[in-house]
Design an enzyme around this catalytic site. Structure first.
Site, PDB file in Angstrom:
ATOM      1  N   ARG A 114       1.270  -1.159   0.016  1.00 36.09           N
ATOM      2  CA  ARG A 114      -0.296  -0.300  -0.011  1.00 36.09           C
ATOM      3  C   ARG A 114       1.294   1.235  -0.298  1.00 36.09           C
ATOM      4  O   ARG A 114       1.369   1.187   0.919  1.00 36.09           O
ATOM      5  CB  ARG A 114      -0.832  -0.179   0.767  1.00 36.09           C
ATOM      6  CG  ARG A 114      -1.889   0.653   1.359  1.00 36.09           C
ATOM      7  CD  ARG A 114      -2.133   1.419   2.812  1.00 36.09           C
ATOM      8  NE  ARG A 114      -2.139   0.858   4.222  1.00 36.09           N
ATOM      9  CZ  ARG A 114      -1.572   1.635   4.937  1.00 36.09           C
ATOM     10  NH1 ARG A 114      -1.597   2.338   4.729  1.00 36.09           N
ATOM     11  NH2 ARG A 114      -2.047   0.780   6.414  1.00 36.09           N
ATOM     12  N   HIS A 158      -3.329   3.867   5.058  1.00 43.57           N
ATOM     13  CA  HIS A 158      -4.778   2.944   5.089  1.00 43.57           C
ATOM     14  C   HIS A 158      -5.853   3.792   5.066  1.00 43.57           C
ATOM     15  O   HIS A 158      -6.330   3.027   4.334  1.00 43.57           O
ATOM     16  CB  HIS A 158      -4.627   2.158   6.460  1.00 43.57           C
ATOM     17  CG  HIS A 158      -5.438   2.391   6.568  1.00 43.57           C
ATOM     18  ND1 HIS A 158      -6.071   0.858   6.344  1.00 43.57           N
ATOM     19  CD2 HIS A 158      -6.751   2.087   7.793  1.00 43.57           C
ATOM     20  CE1 HIS A 158      -7.514  -0.005   6.672  1.00 43.57           C
ATOM     21  NE2 HIS A 158      -8.055   0.970   7.171  1.00 43.57           N
ATOM     22  N   TYR A 207       4.059   5.422  11.684  1.00 42.87           N
ATOM     23  CA  TYR A 207       4.485   4.071  11.970  1.00 42.87           C
ATOM     24  C   TYR A 207       5.113   3.414  10.844  1.00 42.87           C
ATOM     25  O   TYR A 207       5.650   2.261  11.061  1.00 42.87           O
ATOM     26  CB  TYR A 207       3.111   3.037  11.932  1.00 42.87           C
ATOM     27  CG  TYR A 207       2.079   3.711  10.930  1.00 42.87           C
ATOM     28  CD1 TYR A 207       2.634   3.001   9.680  1.00 42.87           C
ATOM     29  CD2 TYR A 207       0.849   4.422  11.098  1.00 42.87           C
ATOM     30  CE1 TYR A 207       1.790   2.788   8.514  1.00 42.87           C
ATOM     31  CE2 TYR A 207       0.223   3.797  10.102  1.00 42.87           C
ATOM     32  CZ  TYR A 207       0.376   4.002   9.210  1.00 42.87           C
ATOM     33  OH  TYR A 207      -0.659   3.936   7.695  1.00 42.87           O
TER      34      TYR A 207
END
Lengths: 367, 326
Positions: A258, A262, A271
């Protein structure tokens, strides 16, 4: 009573056909016409540009939160391109490319993401399921449909998409187990995009691969380069043929990435490391496929420019279409629609009372 | 007409519907060869084969989730949760999908399925085998929630549930699974979902109950009549959701005095909703505070104390006298 070993002669196959530089393994190349290859390309490019458009609309406040697909176009197009119209497709919540491929219009997806249920309506002849937001929850539905297909002795196939995080859910295990026991025609496409929101793949499971989870259920499992549309297509083709001919379910792990967030409400820089993203940007499924098509003489720079122009115009038209449709969706009483086949009396009362309240408010505002 | 227990009557409903309609499927844990732990599905696998009577892996989530898929595909699955206390494994499928698919797909897919489950206390069972959590389902839009109280009614109600275009949660009160027999006609009978029924007419008081507690309520009504000359109207609620509030609000207008009996916990329980509707619709006819006789707000105790948890005839009589004395 000795301790002994039960030998399992299993290993996991990994399939890659087109590398990140667009170089092809001729021996593994699936039998595809130029037209089919160009269709894959258009599907991937359309998804990429539509995804970018959705992000723009979201940032401008026109639509709500959505889950961008950028980076996963090959995994979706390669898989779904194997389905016939009468087959079934069950998405999770990031399957923009697959949904468009199956015939849903960009305007419907815009309407859906703008918060109107009407955008989730699926045309009668289209055998797709609506988005499933709870992770892995759509897999049991797929095996139920597949059981129905088997019971009715039809030749249809069910294909379900989900992510790496979904493999930790009970529904994933229950569905694969059920599918295996009843040998139903289901194909499970795991898009391992390496991140379940902020949790990396290696913290999701201790398994070396996600494909190996198939072994526990006694079904075939394969890992493919999920950024290689040809590898995903070839592996899924095998699985779809197996399912259609009564050979039961298959688990396919598409190793992909990805490239953005998200959903539009999180910040991936919190993160994950930028270096990791850079590595995967080099493996982007779109440029490598374009390079291959160009070198094979199927696509020129001008073709790409023309296609980009056509897609932009198409998306402009779809955006105005969506806006026009949404103007007609102002009636709050529509929320009472489609809860039951027939509105029960108590709900009819609630609807009428709310309707009268709205009318009274209008009159008060007018006065 | 044969005299059947509720278990046999439910079996008859399934058998006749499966004979009539090859879309009707049965699936769940031990429902095939074993015929279900309470024998509700006994013999069905012999009559209809293992493709239609499926012994599934032990996994409530996929039993309900796969039933949804079958229903969307055009079948009419009737799935069994072996005990209601284990149905929570599947709760996310019920709440997240079964109740919503019609709405989420804007009518493209419907979910004509039935989720059967034995529920309730009183049969000396293990932990997690005695609860009465009908409110979880009644509180979920998109579902219907019904509870039969007798063999004949159970059979008619299950037939209607199977034919309903929407998902139905079908609670079976296991205390009266085999407690008594009732004549059940061979020919088809249905009972409309969303309707209650009056089992005893009266002008002095309205008693509202359902499931196994209905029988204790009927006993209390008989004693009120014999011992005190009080004629109570007894309503069998049958459908917990959507509530047939027309029937009980009309009865309240006639009697002015209400007692509601159920074994579910009191707080936020079905009686609370019934009281709310009575107050909204029949407030000016009420002559006394509405009384509730319910299970206490405690975890259903192990079987040594379960009878003390359940509403009893003396508790119902005490509440009735309270309503009559005001």
């Amino acid at each position: 009573m000795p301790r002994k070993e039960i030998k399992l002669d299993h290993s996991i196959e990994h399939l890659s056909i087109l590398d990140e530089n667009g170089r092809l393994d001729q021996d593994l190349m699936p039998d595809l016409s130029k037209e089919q290859l160009l269709r894959f390309h258009r599907g991937m490019l359309l998804a990429r540009r539509f995804d970018e458009r959705l992000l723009l609309l979201q940032r401008q406040g026109h639509i709500g939160t959505f889950a961008p697909v950028k980076g996963q176009e090959a995994a979706q197009i390669g898989a779904v391109a194997n389905l016939k119209a009468e087959d079934w497709m069950l998405p999770a919540f990031r399957e923009i490319a697959a949904i468009l491929w199956r015939g849903t219009l960009p305007s419907a997806l815009i309407i859906f993401n703008a918060g109107y249920n009407e955008g989730g309506k699926i045309p009668q002849q289209q055998r797709d399921f609506p988005n499933a937001v709870p992770v892995a929850s759509q897999l049991p539905h797929g095996v139920g449909i597949a059981y129905g297909i088997k019971y009715r002795k039809k030749q249809e196939v069910v294909l379900t998409f989900f992510g790496d995080g979904a493999t930790s859910e009970g529904d994933f295990h229950e569905a694969l187990n059920f599918a295996a026991v009843f040998e139903v025609p289901a194909v499970f496409i795991c898009q391992n995009n390496h991140w379940a929101i902020s949790v990396p793949r290696e913290k999701q499971t201790k398994s070396k691969t996600l494909a190996q989870k198939a072994l526990a259920y006694g079904i075939p499992g394969i890992q493919v380069d999920g950024n290689d549309v040809l590898a995903v297509y070839a592996a899924t083709q095998e699985a779809v043929e197996r399912a259609r001919s009564g050979g039961g379910p298959t688990l396919i792990e598409c190793v992909t990435y990805r490239l953005t967030m998200h959903t539009t409400v999180d910040d991936p820089t919190k993160y994950r490391q930028e270096e990791e993203v850079k590595i995967w940007e080099k493996r982007d499924p779109l440029p490598r496929f374009q390079k291959f098509l160009q070198e094979a003489g199927h696509l020129s720079e001008k073709d790409i420019d023309d296609l980009e122009k056509e897609i932009k115009e198409h998306l402009d038209t779809e955006w105005s279409e969506a806006q026009q449709q949404m103007e007609k969706m102002g009636n709050p009483l529509d929320m009472f629609e489609h809860v039951y086949a027939q509105l029960p009396p108590y709900l009819q009362e609630q609807k009428e009372a709310f309707s009268q309240f709205i009318e009274a408010q209008k009159e008060a505002d007018h006065a | 007409m044969p005299e059947l227990t509720m278990v046999e009557a439910l079996n008859l409903a399934l058998k006749q519907e499966m004979e009539k309609d090859d879309r009707v499927m049965v699936l769940g844990e031990d429902v095939g060869v074993d015929g279900g732990v309470f024998r509700v599905t006994d013999g069905l696998i012999d009559a209809f084969g293992k493709e239609r009577v499926m012994d599934t892996p032990l996994a409530e989530g996929v039993i309900v989730g796969a039933s949804l898929g079958m229903a969307a595909y055009g079948l009419r699955p009737v799935c069994e949760m072996q005990f209601s206390g284990f149905s929570y494994f599947a709760m996310h499928q019920v709440e997240g999908h079964v109740s919503r698919l019609r709405w989420r797909s804007q009518g493209r897919y419907t979910v004509p399925m039935v989720i059967r489950m034995p529920y309730g206390a009183g049969v000396h069972a293990l932990e997690h085998h005695s609860e009465s959590k009908e409110i979880y389902y009644a509180h979920t839009p998109g579902l219907k929630m019904v509870i039969p109280s007798s063999p004949r009614n159970a059979r008619a109600l299950l037939v209607s549930a199977i034919r309903d275009p929407d998902p139905v949660v079908f609670f079976e009160p296991k205390l009266i699974y085999r407690a008594f027999r009732e004549e059940v006609p061979e020919e088809e009978e249905t009972f409309p979902l969303g309707k209650s029924r009056i089992l005893r007419e009266g002008n002095d008081l309205t008693l509202i109950a359902y499931g196994a507690m209905l029988h204790r309520t009927l006993e209390a009504a008989a004693r009120l009549s014999e011992e005190e000359g009080v004629e109570a109207e007894v309503i069998d609620l049958v459908t917990i959701h959507p509530l047939d509030d027309k029937l009980f609000t009309e009865s309240a207008r006639k009697t002015g005095r209400i007692v509601i009996v159920h074994e579910a916990h009191r707080s936020f329980g079905p009686a609370g909703e019934i009281m709310a509707r009575l107050i909204e619709k029949s407030f000016f006819y009420l002559e006394a505070p509405i009384q509730r006789v319910t299970g206490f707000d405690v975890i259903v105790p192990f079987f040594a104390r379960e009878q003390d948890y359940l509403p009893t005839v003396p508790r119902i009589l005490a509440a009735a006298r309270q309503a009559l004395s005001a």
